[in-house]
Design an enzyme around this catalytic site. Structure first.
Site, PDB file in Angstrom:
ATOM      1  N   ARG A 275       0.824  -1.209   0.000  1.00 60.10           N
ATOM      2  CA  ARG A 275       0.000   0.000   0.000  1.00 60.10           C
ATOM      3  C   ARG A 275       0.857   1.257   0.000  1.00 60.10           C
ATOM      4  O   ARG A 275       0.513   2.260  -0.626  1.00 60.10           O
ATOM      5  CB  ARG A 275      -0.954  -0.016   1.192  1.00 60.10           C
ATOM      6  N   ALA A 276       1.976   1.223   0.710  1.00 59.50           N
ATOM      7  CA  ALA A 276       2.834   2.404   0.777  1.00 59.50           C
ATOM      8  C   ALA A 276       3.344   2.791  -0.609  1.00 59.50           C
ATOM      9  O   ALA A 276       3.398   3.978  -0.951  1.00 59.50           O
ATOM     10  CB  ALA A 276       4.012   2.144   1.715  1.00 59.50           C
TER      11      ALA A 276
END
Length: 670
Positions: A275-276
Site C-alpha cells: 500500500r505504501a
C-alpha cells in the site's frame, strides 16, 4: 451558517496544509491523518478546506448525491432518469466519537423488511459524505468496529448495510480526514496503514509566528465575515489552483525512474505490504500536478515519502514516528538520475499556496522529569545505599527487553467499552440470547422475533404469506464479546528496588504488560511510590506510549511508603469510577512487599490493601523480591488485596493466564 476560518490564513503548519491540498487534488491518495498536540489548528485547517473544494452536480432528489453524468446503477433511490440535476458545494460531514453504527452506515427498518419485504433505508453519514469530506475528530477514540467500517468504505468507495439477509449498497467516495492527539491513545498499526498520508503538527516555538497566530485569531473572532473578506483573493487563488491541478492530474507522467525510487524507498524503510508504494505513487503524481508539471521529479518522490511513510514504520506504540531524512536522500540518490529525473540541487519543492517544505516538525510533547519530587530519605536498614547525584536516589535504569505476556483478565461479565481483555456484554460478539430492546433496535434476534410474533398471527388477521410483525415482537440479540479495562500499575520505586539490574527487569515486565494493554485496547494509569509519598505519574489514559515514557524516566531511591501508594491508587480508581463507571479495573502492584515509610507502615499498608478486597477490585502483585532469602511479603500483600502474587519469572509462564480468575476463586473459597 458560521463563517469558517480561511484556509489561506492558517499560519505555518505547511505539511498539514500540503497534505490536505494533495487529497483535494487527488482523493485517490487515501485521506490524511493529522497527529499532534492540542491547540495546533488541526480542526481549523480541516474545516477551512471544505470552502476550497469544487462544487458538485447531483441528481435532483437523490439522497446519495449521485453524479448526473454517471449515476450509481445500484443507488437505493435509483434508477435515475436523465435530466434534472442541481449544483451544490461539496459537503464536509463530521463523525462524532460517540456515533452508533446505524448513524454511520445507515439503518434499515427491520419491522417493514420482515412484514412487507420493503427495503426502507435511512442513509447515514457515509451517504452524506459521498463526493465530499468526511472528518473524524479524535479518530483514535472512535470504537474499533466503526473505524473498520469507515476505512472499508473509504477503500472500496461503497458502503454495505446487511441485516438478517436484507442488504443495501450505495456509493461512498469521500476525502477522509482524521485528527488525533497521541497523548490520548494510538490507532492500531493496521488502521494507521489505511490512511494515505500522516502529518505531525506542533505549535511553533518562534515568538513572531505565535504572535501572528494570536493576531489573526483575535481578528477573526471579532469579525468573522470581515476577516474572511480580507482573505477572499488568496482563497480564490488556492481554489483555482486546486481546480487546475485536478484538470492536469490525468496528464501527469509517472516514469519508470520515479517508480524505481518509490519502490527502493519503501524497501529501504522496510514498510509492510504494497500500500505504501501505491500511496507514494499517487501522492507524487498529485504533487507534480499541484506544481503545474506533467512529469514526476525526485523532489516529488521525496516529499511523498515524508508524508506517506512515517506512520507505516511503527511496529508498536513505543516506536517514535518519523523518517531518517539522510537515509531517504541516500536512497533517492542511489536510484535517481533515470527516466528524465531532475537534478536534486533544490531539496524543497515549490510549495505554492498552502504548500510547504518536506521536513516534518517534531512534536514537543516529551514529559518533563521528576525534578521537583521530594528527595528520598536516607537508606533504610538492610537495603543497599544507591549511588547518584541525589541523596538516596540514582539515575533511572533502562527497561529490559519486553516479552510476551499471557492474558490478565477481570473475572465476571462486564459492560464496558469494547476491547480484547475481559468477558463482557457487547454489541459485537457471539449471540448468547435475546431480550426486549431498550431504545432503538440495533441487532435483531430473528428466531426470537418470529417466535414472539407467531402465536398472534390469527388474532392479527393474517391472511397472506407475510408474517404480521409488530414492534412489541422485536427482540434484541444479547451478545458476549470482550471489553477493555483500566489497568492501573502501582510501581514501587523505593531504595529496596534500586539495584539497576533488578529495576531494569521490573521496567521490562511493566513495559511488556503495557504492550499487552495496548493490544487489548485498555486504558492505563501509573502510580509510583518512594521516599515519603506516592505520585500519579500518569492519570488513566488510552496512551500507553505516554505510560512507557513516564516509566523509562522513573527514578528510584528512598524508603517504601507502600500504604501511600495503595491509597493513591484507591483514590485514582474512585475518581475514574465517576468518570467511566462501566469500565472495570485491574490493579497490578509491582513491589517486593516491604513497607517502611511513615508511622506503623506495615499495619497501615495492610489496612489500605483491604480496601481493594472489600470492593472486589481485581488485583495482581508482581513479586520483585530476589536473593537466596525471601520474606514472602508480596504474597502476604496479595492475600490482603484479595489477589494473587506472581514472580517476575512466572510472568512469562502459562500459569499467569488464569491468575485473576484464581483470585476470584480463592476469594469465594475463603
Amino acid at each position: 451558517m458560521s463563517t469558517p476560518f480561511p484556509f489561506a490564513a492558517v499560519v505555518g503548519q505547511d505539511d498539514l496544509r500540503l497534505a490536505l491540498l494533495l487529497n483535494a487534488v487527488s482523493p485517490a491518495v487515501g485521506g490524511v491523518l493529522v497527529r499532534g498536540e492540542k491547540g495546533t489548528a488541526k480542526s481549523t485547517a480541516v474545516r477551512a478546506l471544505s470552502a476550497l473544494m469544487p462544487g458538485v452536480d447531483v441528481v435532483s432528489g437523490c439522497r446519495f448525491s449521485c453524479d448526473p453524468d454517471s449515476p450509481d446503477p445500484d443507488c437505493p433511490d435509483g434508477p435515475h432518469a436523465p435530466g434534472a440535476f442541481a449544483s451544490r458545494p461539496a459537503r464536509m460531514v463530521e463523525l462524532p466519537v460517540g456515533a452508533s453504527e446505524d448513524r454511520l452506515v445507515g439503518a434499515l427498518d427491520i419491522e417493514r423488511a420482515l412484514a412487507e419485504g420493503v427495503k426502507a433505508f435511512e442513509p447515514g453519514l457515509l451517504a452524506d459524505a459521498h463526493r465530499g469530506i468526511l472528518y473524524v475528530d479524535e479518530v483514535n477514540l472512535l470504537h474499533d468496529h466503526l473505524v473498520d467500517l469507515l476505512l472499508d468504505a473509504a477503500a472500496m468507495g461503497a458502503s454495505y448495510v446487511e441485516r438478517e439477509g436484507v442488504s443495501v449498497r450505495h456509493a461512498a467516495r469521500f476525502l477522509l480526514v482524521g485528527t488525533m492527539n497521541p497523548e490520548e491513545g494510538e490507532l492500531r498499526p493496521q488502521l494507521l496503514d489505511r490512511f494515505g498520508l500522516t502529518v505531525e503538527v506542533a505549535a511553533s516555538r518562534e515568538p513572531d509566528q505565535r504572535v501572528e497566530v494570536v493576531r489573526r485569531r483575535l481578528a477573526y473572532d471579532d469579525d468573522p465575515a470581515g476577516f474572511a473578506a480580507r482573505w477572499a483573493d488568496e482563497e480564490s487563488a488556492v481554489r483555482a489552483r486546486i481546480a487546475a491541478a485536478r484538470q492536469l492530474l490525468p496528464s501527469v507522467r509517472l516514469g519508470d525512474g520515479a517508480l524505481r525510487q518509490i519502490a527502493a524507498t519503501c524497501a529501504a524503510f522496510e514498510v509492510d505490504g504494497m500500500r505504501a508504494d501505491i500511496v507514494m505513487a499517487r501522492t507524487a503524481t498529485a504533487l507534480a500536478a499541484w506544481a503545474g508539471r506533467t512529469e514526476v521529479l525526485a523532489e516529488d518522490v521525496r516529499q511523498a515519502a515524508l508524508l506517506a511513510l512515517p506512520h507505516r514504520r511503527r511496529r508498536n506504540p513505543f516506536d517514535a514516528p518519523g523518517l531518517d531524512e539522510d537515509k531517504l536522500d541516500e536512497t533517492l540518490e542511489e536510484f535517481g538520475g533515470q527516466d528524465g529525473q531532475g537534478e536534486d540541487g533544490d531539496d524543497d519543492p515549490d510549495p505554492g499556496p498552502g504548500g510547504g517544505p518536506g521536513g516534518q516538525p517534531e512534536p514537543d510533547d516529551a514529559p518533563q522529569g521528576d525534578g521537583d519530587a521530594a528527595r528520598p530519605e536516607a537508606g533504610e536498614g538492610g537495603e543497599p545505599q544507591p549511588s547518584g547525584s541525589g541523596a538516596g536516589e540514582q539515575q533511572p535504569a533502562r527497561a529490559a527487553e519486553p516479552f510476551r505476556t499471557k492474558v490478565l483478565s477481570v473475572p465476571g461479565l462486564g459492560e464496558g467499552a469494547a476491547g480484547r481483555r475481559s468477558r463482557a456484554r457487547t454489541e459485537h460478539g457471539r449471540t448468547t440470547g435475546a431480550r426486549r430492546p431498550q431504545g432503538a433496535l440495533t441487532k435483531l434476534h430473528l428466531a426470537a422475533t418470529v417466535q414472539a410474533a407467531a402465536p398472534h398471527q390469527r388474532a392479527r388477521g393474517r391472511s397472506g404469506p407475510g408474517l404480521v410483525v409488530r414492534r412489541d415482537d422485536l427482540r434484541q440479540a444479547s451478545r458476549e464479546g470482550r471489553e477493555g479495562n483500566l489497568v492501573l500499575f502501582v510501581v514501587d520505586a523505593s531504595g529496596s528496588m534500586a539495584a539497576r539490574q533488578r529495576m531494569s527487569a521490573v521496567k521490562g515486565a511493566v513495559l511488556s504488560l503495557l504492550l499487552d494493554a495496548y493490544q487489548r485496547r485498555d486504558k492505563v494509569g501509573l502510580v509510583t511510590f518512594r521516599g515519603s509519598a506516592a505520585d500519579v505519574a500518569l492519570p488513566p489514559t488510552s496512551s500507553v506510549d505516554a505510560a512507557a515514557v513516564r516509566l523509562e524516566s522513573l527514578p528510584t531511591g528512598g524508603r517504601t511508603p507502600l500504604a501511600a501508594g495503595l491509597l493513591k491508587a484507591h483514590e485514582v480508581l474512585r475518581v475514574e469510577r465517576l468518570r467511566d463507571p462501566a469500565r472495570r479495573a485491574l490493579v497490578v502492584v509491582v513491589t517486593d512487599g516491604r513497607a517502611t515509610g511513615g508511622p506503623e507502615p506495615v499495619a497501615l499498608a495492610s489496612r489500605a490493601a483491604r480496601l481493594f478486597a472489600a470492593e472486589g477490585t481485581a488485583s495482581v502483585v508482581v513479586d520483585c523480591e530476589s536473593g537466596p532469602v525471601r520474606l514472602g511479603l508480596a504474597g502476604q500483600l496479595a492475600g490482603e488485596l484479595g489477589g494473587t502474587a506472581v514472580t517476575l519469572d512466572e510472568l512469562r509462564a502459562d500459569s499467569i493466564a488464569g491468575l485473576v480468575k484464581d483470585v476470584q476463586g480463592s476469594r469465594r473459597a475463603a
